[in-house]
Scaffold this motif. Structure first.
Motif, PDB file in Angstrom:
ATOM      1  N   GLY A  21       0.796  -1.187   0.081  1.00 18.22           N
ATOM      2  CA  GLY A  21       0.042   0.299   0.026  1.00 18.22           C
ATOM      3  C   GLY A  21       1.108   1.358  -0.051  1.00 18.22           C
ATOM      4  N   THR A  22       0.323   2.253  -0.559  1.00 23.57           N
ATOM      5  CA  THR A  22       1.029   3.443  -0.724  1.00 23.57           C
ATOM      6  C   THR A  22       1.506   4.233   0.643  1.00 23.57           C
ATOM      7  OG1 THR A  22      -1.008   4.777  -0.903  1.00 23.57           O
ATOM      8  CG2 THR A  22       0.071   3.847  -3.128  1.00 23.57           C
ATOM      9  N   GLY A  23       0.373   4.101   1.705  1.00 25.73           N
ATOM     10  CA  GLY A  23       0.848   4.888   2.981  1.00 25.73           C
ATOM     11  C   GLY A  23       1.922   3.961   3.763  1.00 25.73           C
ATOM     12  N   LYS A  24       1.867   2.792   3.742  1.00 21.72           N
ATOM     13  CA  LYS A  24       2.939   2.033   4.335  1.00 21.72           C
ATOM     14  C   LYS A  24       4.185   2.440   3.583  1.00 21.72           C
ATOM     15  CE  LYS A  24       3.625  -2.028   6.903  1.00 21.72           C
ATOM     16  NZ  LYS A  24       2.888  -3.098   7.600  1.00 21.72           N
ATOM     17  N   LEU A  25       4.341   2.458   2.513  1.00 19.77           N
ATOM     18  CA  LEU A  25       5.730   2.707   1.685  1.00 19.77           C
ATOM     19  C   LEU A  25       6.042   4.123   2.034  1.00 19.77           C
ATOM     20  CD1 LEU A  25       4.842   0.969  -1.895  1.00 19.77           C
ATOM     21  CD2 LEU A  25       6.524   0.265  -0.103  1.00 19.77           C
ATOM     22  N   LYS A  26       5.190   5.047   2.001  1.00 22.77           N
ATOM     23  CA  LYS A  26       5.418   6.434   2.559  1.00 22.77           C
ATOM     24  C   LYS A  26       6.029   6.618   3.650  1.00 22.77           C
ATOM     25  CE  LYS A  26       3.184  10.811   2.935  1.00 22.77           C
ATOM     26  NZ  LYS A  26       2.061  11.786   2.864  1.00 22.77           N
ATOM     27  N   ASN A  27       5.503   5.684   4.700  1.00 24.22           N
ATOM     28  CA  ASN A  27       6.192   5.757   6.214  1.00 24.22           C
ATOM     29  C   ASN A  27       7.377   5.262   6.063  1.00 24.22           C
ATOM     30  OD1 ASN A  27       4.001   7.116   7.044  1.00 24.22           O
ATOM     31  ND2 ASN A  27       2.820   5.229   7.894  1.00 24.22           N
ATOM     32  N   MET A  28       7.616   4.102   5.571  1.00 24.69           N
ATOM     33  CA  MET A  28       8.888   3.509   5.351  1.00 24.69           C
ATOM     34  C   MET A  28      10.141   4.236   4.829  1.00 24.69           C
ATOM     35  SD  MET A  28       8.412  -0.561   4.625  1.00 24.69           S
ATOM     36  CE  MET A  28       7.729  -0.282   2.900  1.00 24.69           C
ATOM     37  N   GLY A  29       9.731   4.987   3.684  1.00 30.20           N
ATOM     38  CA  GLY A  29      10.528   5.933   3.145  1.00 30.20           C
ATOM     39  C   GLY A  29      10.918   7.114   3.938  1.00 30.20           C
ATOM     40  N   LYS A  30      10.119   7.592   4.759  1.00 28.89           N
ATOM     41  CA  LYS A  30      10.166   8.635   5.916  1.00 28.89           C
ATOM     42  C   LYS A  30      11.097   8.042   6.820  1.00 28.89           C
ATOM     43  CE  LYS A  30       6.238  11.695   5.648  1.00 28.89           C
ATOM     44  NZ  LYS A  30       5.206  12.009   6.504  1.00 28.89           N
ATOM     45  N   ASP A  31      10.987   6.887   7.374  1.00 28.33           N
ATOM     46  CA  ASP A  31      11.941   6.279   8.419  1.00 28.33           C
ATOM     47  C   ASP A  31      13.093   6.053   7.926  1.00 28.33           C
ATOM     48  OD1 ASP A  31       9.598   5.989  10.113  1.00 28.33           O
ATOM     49  OD2 ASP A  31       9.247   4.195   9.861  1.00 28.33           O
ATOM     50  N   LEU A  32      13.205   5.575   6.637  1.00 30.20           N
ATOM     51  CA  LEU A  32      14.599   5.257   5.991  1.00 30.20           C
ATOM     52  C   LEU A  32      15.520   6.580   5.899  1.00 30.20           C
ATOM     53  CD1 LEU A  32      16.521   3.152   4.871  1.00 30.20           C
ATOM     54  CD2 LEU A  32      15.277   3.602   2.671  1.00 30.20           C
ATOM     55  N   GLY A  33      14.723   7.515   5.498  1.00 28.50           N
ATOM     56  CA  GLY A  33      15.453   9.067   5.276  1.00 28.50           C
ATOM     57  C   GLY A  33      15.774   9.386   6.422  1.00 28.50           C
ATOM     58  N   GLY A  34      15.176   9.311   7.640  1.00 29.38           N
ATOM     59  CA  GLY A  34      15.334   9.895   8.824  1.00 29.38           C
ATOM     60  C   GLY A  34      16.555   9.069   9.413  1.00 29.38           C
ATOM     61  N   ALA A  35      16.886   7.760   9.202  1.00 24.61           N
ATOM     62  CA  ALA A  35      17.854   7.010   9.729  1.00 24.61           C
ATOM     63  C   ALA A  35      19.088   7.297   8.878  1.00 24.61           C
ATOM     64  CB  ALA A  35      17.583   5.391   9.634  1.00 24.61           C
ATOM     65  N   ILE A  36      18.993   7.474   7.699  1.00 25.78           N
ATOM     66  CA  ILE A  36      20.198   7.988   6.847  1.00 25.78           C
ATOM     67  C   ILE A  36      20.668   9.434   7.470  1.00 25.78           C
ATOM     68  CG2 ILE A  36      20.938   8.718   4.920  1.00 25.78           C
ATOM     69  CD1 ILE A  36      19.093   6.390   3.694  1.00 25.78           C
ATOM     70  N   LYS A  37      19.770  10.276   7.620  1.00 22.75           N
ATOM     71  CA  LYS A  37      20.126  11.585   8.078  1.00 22.75           C
ATOM     72  C   LYS A  37      20.711  11.492   9.520  1.00 22.75           C
ATOM     73  CE  LYS A  37      18.233  15.973   9.126  1.00 22.75           C
ATOM     74  NZ  LYS A  37      16.839  16.951   9.093  1.00 22.75           N
ATOM     75  N   GLY A  38      20.292  10.745  10.352  1.00 20.71           N
ATOM     76  CA  GLY A  38      20.857  10.428  11.686  1.00 20.71           C
ATOM     77  C   GLY A  38      22.325   9.901  11.683  1.00 20.71           C
ATOM     78  N   PHE A  39      22.257   8.899  10.671  1.00 20.39           N
ATOM     79  CA  PHE A  39      23.753   8.356  10.686  1.00 20.39           C
ATOM     80  C   PHE A  39      24.582   9.281   9.965  1.00 20.39           C
ATOM     81  CE2 PHE A  39      26.719   5.890   7.880  1.00 20.39           C
ATOM     82  CZ  PHE A  39      27.131   5.285   8.848  1.00 20.39           C
TER      83      PHE A  39
END
Length: 81
Positions: A21-39
């Motif tokens: 679903g698009t909503g779950k993919l959108k949330n996964m993308g935000k989480d992945l982007g935040g993790a990369i930024k934190g790293f």
């Protein structure tokens, strides 16, 4: 035969969207982007910390070489009542 064409990737994308679903993919993308930024921020802080420690050590060595004393104040520990 070894590589996938654009059509293969589009079919895979459609299947992934249908499964998650698009909503779950959108949330996964935000989480992945935040993790990369934190790293990246952690890596920057890790690079800055040794450089600052080296500067402090050099400053302390220069002070010690000049024969200057560093004043410190010792406090006595008060007994607990």
């Amino acid at each position: 035969m070894g590589s996938l064409s654009v059509w293969h990737w589009l079919i895979v994308l459609v299947i992934v969207v249908l499964v998650f679903g698009t909503g779950k993919l959108k949330n996964m993308g935000k989480d992945l982007g935040g993790a990369i930024k934190g790293f990246k921020e952690g890596m920057r802080e890790g690079d800055e910390a040794p450089a600052q420690a080296e500067k402090k050590e050099i400053a302390q060595e220069k002070t010690a070489a000049k024969g200057e004393a560093i004043d410190v104040e010792a406090k006595e520990k008060q007994p607990k009542a």
